[in-house]
Design an enzyme around this catalytic site. Structure first.
Site, PDB file in Angstrom:
ATOM      1  N   ASN A 129       1.509  -1.931 -15.065  1.00 48.22           N
ATOM      2  CA  ASN A 129       0.169  -2.509 -15.605  1.00 48.22           C
ATOM      3  C   ASN A 129      -0.686  -1.277 -15.663  1.00 48.22           C
ATOM      4  O   ASN A 129      -0.539  -0.225 -15.329  1.00 48.22           O
ATOM      5  CB  ASN A 129      -0.467  -3.533 -14.931  1.00 48.22           C
ATOM      6  CG  ASN A 129      -0.924  -4.580 -15.606  1.00 48.22           C
ATOM      7  OD1 ASN A 129      -1.935  -4.358 -16.632  1.00 48.22           O
ATOM      8  ND2 ASN A 129      -0.661  -5.889 -15.320  1.00 48.22           N
ATOM      9  N   HIS A 159       0.364  16.860   1.207  1.00 45.98           N
ATOM     10  CA  HIS A 159       0.170  18.020   1.802  1.00 45.98           C
ATOM     11  C   HIS A 159       0.208  18.387   3.408  1.00 45.98           C
ATOM     12  O   HIS A 159       0.063  17.467   3.920  1.00 45.98           O
ATOM     13  CB  HIS A 159      -1.336  18.580   1.555  1.00 45.98           C
ATOM     14  CG  HIS A 159      -1.484  18.742   0.028  1.00 45.98           C
ATOM     15  ND1 HIS A 159      -1.019  19.825  -0.490  1.00 45.98           N
ATOM     16  CD2 HIS A 159      -1.905  17.944  -0.757  1.00 45.98           C
ATOM     17  CE1 HIS A 159      -1.346  19.690  -2.096  1.00 45.98           C
ATOM     18  NE2 HIS A 159      -1.938  18.349  -2.215  1.00 45.98           N
ATOM     19  N   THR A 211       2.079   2.180   4.262  1.00 45.93           N
ATOM     20  CA  THR A 211       2.349   3.387   4.991  1.00 45.93           C
ATOM     21  C   THR A 211       3.572   3.236   5.580  1.00 45.93           C
ATOM     22  O   THR A 211       4.078   4.592   5.780  1.00 45.93           O
ATOM     23  CB  THR A 211       1.248   3.683   5.936  1.00 45.93           C
ATOM     24  OG1 THR A 211       1.355   2.436   6.976  1.00 45.93           O
ATOM     25  CG2 THR A 211      -0.201   3.542   5.408  1.00 45.93           C
ATOM     26  N   LYS A 212       4.417   2.457   5.546  1.00 48.10           N
ATOM     27  CA  LYS A 212       5.784   2.345   6.242  1.00 48.10           C
ATOM     28  C   LYS A 212       6.606   1.282   5.582  1.00 48.10           C
ATOM     29  O   LYS A 212       6.177   0.505   4.920  1.00 48.10           O
ATOM     30  CB  LYS A 212       5.520   1.929   7.677  1.00 48.10           C
ATOM     31  CG  LYS A 212       4.955   0.777   7.750  1.00 48.10           C
ATOM     32  CD  LYS A 212       4.676   0.307   9.485  1.00 48.10           C
ATOM     33  CE  LYS A 212       4.323  -1.110   9.616  1.00 48.10           C
ATOM     34  NZ  LYS A 212       4.176  -1.287  11.277  1.00 48.10           N
ATOM     35  N   ARG A 226       0.321  -4.885   6.540  1.00 47.11           N
ATOM     36  CA  ARG A 226       1.073  -5.340   7.614  1.00 47.11           C
ATOM     37  C   ARG A 226       1.701  -6.533   7.027  1.00 47.11           C
ATOM     38  O   ARG A 226       1.241  -7.378   6.239  1.00 47.11           O
ATOM     39  CB  ARG A 226      -0.059  -5.880   8.636  1.00 47.11           C
ATOM     40  CG  ARG A 226      -0.309  -4.444   9.443  1.00 47.11           C
ATOM     41  CD  ARG A 226      -1.112  -5.143  10.511  1.00 47.11           C
ATOM     42  NE  ARG A 226      -1.849  -4.053  11.427  1.00 47.11           N
ATOM     43  CZ  ARG A 226      -2.813  -3.468  11.538  1.00 47.11           C
ATOM     44  NH1 ARG A 226      -3.708  -3.764  10.282  1.00 47.11           N
ATOM     45  NH2 ARG A 226      -2.893  -2.231  12.213  1.00 47.11           N
TER      46      ARG A 226
END
Length: 249
Positions: A129, A159, A211-212, A226
């Site tokens: 999109n 980084h 993030t995981k 979560r």
């Protein structure tokens, strides 16, 4: 005219049961056909320079594809207006069949010229999109039948910053592939960070930061994201018990 257009789309998408859900006026259909016709002309020229292409390509205005010789497309690719693509990478960019990339998207495989990136793959029947950003330096792979909402950002490079005596920009980068499995829905404004794998059939709520790695068929929300539940689980709405809560005054 509507029936004719439906038949053409059925043939292009290989979906024999494709139907418009709403009625369109003759004028609306005419504008749609004219717009797509012009896009096919642009696409026909652009695809001459593709690494490979198996069918029609629809390209809007002000579309830039740098290093186009590393760009490969299946059939019925739609690239809307103002899309920027840079395919310079080890593997290039591969777009499979029936993929749409909406306006103002950016797909980049190499940031710093000294560090050639990995590349990007987008699977069959997936939709990207408006305003989505994909940084394929560490590799991005998107499965089949995936919905990517507007404003999604996917990063496959970070980084390094642990050395306090060296400027962050001079400490190099760490690259990790991002994989999004088949039949996922990634909501508007989601950010997906390097190294994340999102399993098949997941739903990521708008605005989440992933993030995981996420297990298949999960519903995810939040910052950081979560797992709220599995898609097979149903949460019944709470219904007030009026018999016990209402009192006669």
């Amino acid at each position: 005219m509507r029936t004719l257009i439906e038949k053409i789309i059925c043939r292009l998408k290989n979906k024999p049961d494709y139907k418009f859900e709403n009625n369109y006026s003759f004028r609306e259909l005419y504008v749609i056909i004219l717009s797509r016709g012009i896009q096919v002309i642009r696409g026909g020229y652009k695809k001459l320079f593709f690494r490979a292409s198996n069918g029609l390509v629809f390209i809007g205005t002000r579309v830039v594809i740098d290093h186009i010789y590393q760009f490969a497309a299946g059939s019925n690719l739609i690239i809307e207006d103002n899309v920027y693509i840079n395919a310079l990478s080890l593997d290039g960019i591969l777009i499979k069949n029936n993929v749409s990339i909406a306006r103002n998207c950016t797909l980049i495989c190499t940031g710093v010229i000294s560090q050639k990136g990995k590349g990007i793959t987008i699977g069959n029947n997936s939709g990207i999109n408006a305003g989505t950003y994909m940084g394929g330096q560490g590799g991005i792979e998107i499965g089949d039948n995936v919905i990517i909402g507007p404003g999604v950002k996917i990063f496959s490079e970070n980084h390094n910053f642990s050395n306090l005596s060296v400027n962050i920009k001079d400490q190099g980068v760490t690259r990790n592939r991002v994989y999004i499995g088949n039949n996922c829905w990634v909501g508007a404004g989601v950010t997906i960070l390097a190294g994340v794998t999102i399993g098949e059939g997941c739903v990521i709520a708008a605005g989440s930061i992933v993030t995981k790695t996420i297990a298949p068929h999960s519903v995810v929300a939040g910052v950081p994201g979560r797992i709220l539940k599995k898609r097979s689980e149903t949460i019944e709405p709470e219904v007030p018990d009026f018999k016990t809560k209402l009192r006669v005054v």
